[in-house]
Design a protein around this motif. Sequence first.
Motif, PDB file in Angstrom:
ATOM      1  N   GLY A 197     -30.380 -59.730  -0.715  1.00 56.03           N
ATOM      2  CA  GLY A 197     -30.468 -60.462  -1.972  1.00 56.03           C
ATOM      3  C   GLY A 197     -31.024 -61.860  -1.828  1.00 56.03           C
ATOM      4  N   GLY A 198     -30.708 -62.556  -0.754  1.00 53.94           N
ATOM      5  CA  GLY A 198     -31.215 -63.905  -0.574  1.00 53.94           C
ATOM      6  C   GLY A 198     -30.551 -64.606   0.592  1.00 53.94           C
ATOM      7  N   VAL A 199     -31.045 -65.797   0.895  1.00 54.96           N
ATOM      8  CA  VAL A 199     -30.539 -66.598   2.008  1.00 54.96           C
ATOM      9  C   VAL A 199     -30.110 -67.961   1.459  1.00 54.96           C
ATOM     10  CG1 VAL A 199     -31.113 -67.677   4.212  1.00 54.96           C
ATOM     11  CG2 VAL A 199     -32.136 -65.464   3.606  1.00 54.96           C
ATOM     12  N   ALA A 200     -28.836 -68.320   1.658  1.00 46.47           N
ATOM     13  CA  ALA A 200     -28.361 -69.645   1.243  1.00 46.47           C
ATOM     14  C   ALA A 200     -28.908 -70.686   2.205  1.00 46.47           C
ATOM     15  CB  ALA A 200     -26.834 -69.664   1.232  1.00 46.47           C
ATOM     16  N   LEU A 201     -29.493 -71.752   1.656  1.00 45.31           N
ATOM     17  CA  LEU A 201     -30.078 -72.807   2.485  1.00 45.31           C
ATOM     18  C   LEU A 201     -28.996 -73.826   2.839  1.00 45.31           C
ATOM     19  CD1 LEU A 201     -33.465 -73.308   0.618  1.00 45.31           C
ATOM     20  CD2 LEU A 201     -32.979 -71.872   2.613  1.00 45.31           C
ATOM     21  N   ALA A 202     -28.651 -73.888   4.117  1.00 40.80           N
ATOM     22  CA  ALA A 202     -27.591 -74.789   4.577  1.00 40.80           C
ATOM     23  C   ALA A 202     -27.994 -76.234   4.328  1.00 40.80           C
ATOM     24  CB  ALA A 202     -27.317 -74.558   6.060  1.00 40.80           C
ATOM     25  N   PRO A 203     -27.097 -77.061   3.786  1.00 40.91           N
ATOM     26  CA  PRO A 203     -27.446 -78.467   3.524  1.00 40.91           C
ATOM     27  C   PRO A 203     -27.583 -79.266   4.813  1.00 40.91           C
ATOM     28  CG  PRO A 203     -25.133 -78.060   3.026  1.00 40.91           C
ATOM     29  CD  PRO A 203     -25.746 -76.727   3.344  1.00 40.91           C
ATOM     30  N   GLY A 204     -28.581 -80.154   4.832  1.00 39.23           N
ATOM     31  CA  GLY A 204     -28.747 -81.072   5.947  1.00 39.23           C
ATOM     32  C   GLY A 204     -29.267 -80.459   7.229  1.00 39.23           C
ATOM     33  N   GLN A 205     -29.844 -79.266   7.160  1.00 40.60           N
ATOM     34  CA  GLN A 205     -30.352 -78.638   8.380  1.00 40.60           C
ATOM     35  C   GLN A 205     -31.449 -77.632   8.072  1.00 40.60           C
ATOM     36  OE1 GLN A 205     -27.496 -75.647  10.146  1.00 40.60           O
ATOM     37  NE2 GLN A 205     -26.107 -76.687   8.749  1.00 40.60           N
ATOM     38  N   TRP A 206     -32.081 -77.144   9.150  1.00 38.35           N
ATOM     39  CA  TRP A 206     -33.109 -76.117   9.041  1.00 38.35           C
ATOM     40  C   TRP A 206     -32.440 -74.744   8.968  1.00 38.35           C
ATOM     41  CZ3 TRP A 206     -38.179 -77.167   8.386  1.00 38.35           C
ATOM     42  CH2 TRP A 206     -38.638 -78.446   8.729  1.00 38.35           C
ATOM     43  N   THR A 207     -32.953 -73.902   8.085  1.00 39.45           N
ATOM     44  CA  THR A 207     -32.516 -72.507   8.000  1.00 39.45           C
ATOM     45  C   THR A 207     -33.677 -71.632   8.439  1.00 39.45           C
ATOM     46  OG1 THR A 207     -31.005 -72.969   6.166  1.00 39.45           O
ATOM     47  CG2 THR A 207     -31.687 -70.677   6.478  1.00 39.45           C
ATOM     48  N   LYS A 208     -33.420 -70.767   9.394  1.00 41.47           N
ATOM     49  CA  LYS A 208     -34.461 -69.869   9.899  1.00 41.47           C
ATOM     50  C   LYS A 208     -34.419 -68.550   9.135  1.00 41.47           C
ATOM     51  CE  LYS A 208     -35.982 -67.560  14.133  1.00 41.47           C
ATOM     52  NZ  LYS A 208     -35.711 -67.404  15.573  1.00 41.47           N
ATOM     53  N   ILE A 209     -35.577 -68.111   8.681  1.00 38.23           N
ATOM     54  CA  ILE A 209     -35.702 -66.803   8.052  1.00 38.23           C
ATOM     55  C   ILE A 209     -36.571 -65.959   8.964  1.00 38.23           C
ATOM     56  CG2 ILE A 209     -36.664 -65.503   6.120  1.00 38.23           C
ATOM     57  CD1 ILE A 209     -35.311 -69.016   5.654  1.00 38.23           C
ATOM     58  N   ASP A 210     -36.014 -64.895   9.462  1.00 32.01           N
ATOM     59  CA  ASP A 210     -36.711 -63.990  10.383  1.00 32.01           C
ATOM     60  C   ASP A 210     -36.325 -62.586   9.971  1.00 32.01           C
ATOM     61  OD1 ASP A 210     -37.952 -62.674  12.439  1.00 32.01           O
ATOM     62  OD2 ASP A 210     -37.069 -63.894  14.039  1.00 32.01           O
ATOM     63  N   ALA A 211     -37.201 -61.900   9.261  1.00 36.33           N
ATOM     64  CA  ALA A 211     -36.863 -60.615   8.661  1.00 36.33           C
ATOM     65  C   ALA A 211     -37.927 -59.575   8.982  1.00 36.33           C
ATOM     66  CB  ALA A 211     -36.722 -60.768   7.150  1.00 36.33           C
ATOM     67  N   ALA A 212     -37.483 -58.364   9.268  1.00 41.67           N
ATOM     68  CA  ALA A 212     -38.379 -57.264   9.633  1.00 41.67           C
ATOM     69  C   ALA A 212     -38.601 -56.336   8.441  1.00 41.67           C
ATOM     70  CB  ALA A 212     -37.786 -56.484  10.804  1.00 41.67           C
ATOM     71  N   LEU A 213     -39.750 -55.687   8.452  1.00 42.90           N
ATOM     72  CA  LEU A 213     -40.082 -54.689   7.439  1.00 42.90           C
ATOM     73  C   LEU A 213     -40.247 -53.329   8.106  1.00 42.90           C
ATOM     74  CD1 LEU A 213     -41.820 -57.471   6.433  1.00 42.90           C
ATOM     75  CD2 LEU A 213     -42.137 -55.916   4.530  1.00 42.90           C
ATOM     76  N   PRO A 214     -39.704 -52.272   7.508  1.00 41.55           N
ATOM     77  CA  PRO A 214     -38.961 -52.272   6.248  1.00 41.55           C
ATOM     78  C   PRO A 214     -37.454 -52.480   6.422  1.00 41.55           C
ATOM     79  CG  PRO A 214     -39.349 -50.023   6.937  1.00 41.55           C
ATOM     80  CD  PRO A 214     -39.979 -50.909   7.992  1.00 41.55           C
ATOM     81  N   ALA A 215     -36.962 -52.706   7.639  1.00 40.66           N
ATOM     82  CA  ALA A 215     -35.523 -52.727   7.905  1.00 40.66           C
ATOM     83  C   ALA A 215     -34.758 -53.673   6.995  1.00 40.66           C
ATOM     84  CB  ALA A 215     -35.272 -53.085   9.374  1.00 40.66           C
ATOM     85  N   ASP A 216     -35.275 -54.886   6.773  1.00 42.08           N
ATOM     86  CA  ASP A 216     -34.546 -55.897   6.006  1.00 42.08           C
ATOM     87  C   ASP A 216     -34.967 -55.985   4.545  1.00 42.08           C
ATOM     88  OD1 ASP A 216     -33.112 -56.703   8.304  1.00 42.08           O
ATOM     89  OD2 ASP A 216     -34.770 -57.987   8.926  1.00 42.08           O
ATOM     90  N   PHE A 217     -35.938 -55.153   4.133  1.00 36.33           N
ATOM     91  CA  PHE A 217     -36.471 -55.214   2.776  1.00 36.33           C
ATOM     92  C   PHE A 217     -36.353 -53.869   2.081  1.00 36.33           C
ATOM     93  CE2 PHE A 217     -38.432 -58.806   4.804  1.00 36.33           C
ATOM     94  CZ  PHE A 217     -38.616 -59.751   3.802  1.00 36.33           C
ATOM     95  N   ILE A 218     -36.374 -53.913   0.766  1.00 38.03           N
ATOM     96  CA  ILE A 218     -36.428 -52.701  -0.040  1.00 38.03           C
ATOM     97  C   ILE A 218     -37.613 -52.828  -0.986  1.00 38.03           C
ATOM     98  CG2 ILE A 218     -34.817 -53.629  -1.776  1.00 38.03           C
ATOM     99  CD1 ILE A 218     -33.785 -50.696  -2.040  1.00 38.03           C
ATOM    100  N   ALA A 219     -38.342 -51.739  -1.145  1.00 39.87           N
ATOM    101  CA  ALA A 219     -39.517 -51.738  -2.009  1.00 39.87           C
ATOM    102  C   ALA A 219     -39.106 -51.337  -3.413  1.00 39.87           C
ATOM    103  CB  ALA A 219     -40.567 -50.770  -1.468  1.00 39.87           C
TER     104      ALA A 219
END
Length: 197
Positions: free
Chosen positions: A127-149
Amino acid sequence: MPNNRREVLAGLSCSAAGAVAGAAAERPVYSNFFGSPIRLDRHTRNMRDLVASRIVETPSLQGGRSLELEFRFSKPDRFGLLVWDLAPRRINRMCFHIFNPNPEKPAITLKPGLLDLQRRNWQLKSGGVALAPGQWTKIDAALPADFIAGPRKEGEEPAAEPGDPVFFQLFFRFEVAAEFSDFGQLVRLYFDGLLLF
């Protein structure tokens, strides 16, 4: 394609995570660390509550520069959208970082997505990634494992098999909740790098 050798080397920090997905020496098919020269208007569009974007020197995590995003969230929309156009390509994984310098109270959620040539909208299963305050948030997602079409048209069922999709657009949707306390105020986020594998 990578703009220069530094971009490829900088991307290795994201590439190391590829081992988790079983990739032994992944090389990006696309990388963009906002190096010069670049014309943002040729690749990106700001929509809804995303009112401006510009390349800045700091803060930057790995690419030397980052993309500063300016939002003025409004009650009717409550989201800003960065649309990124690509030459059509197959994508197995995406990796990037977002810095959220804001305090905890304006909670911001990122919902990355992709659009394929069949006009299917691919969204994160979580559904989404909450962006942590005051720091970097890494988004690293694979297809199709982490996604739905999603379906191509409203009312259609999602495809049972994703097949071998080719993508031409990326979407980065930044949302705030209805109880967000800073509607109309300037909110900044920083996008560092984009690696597609």
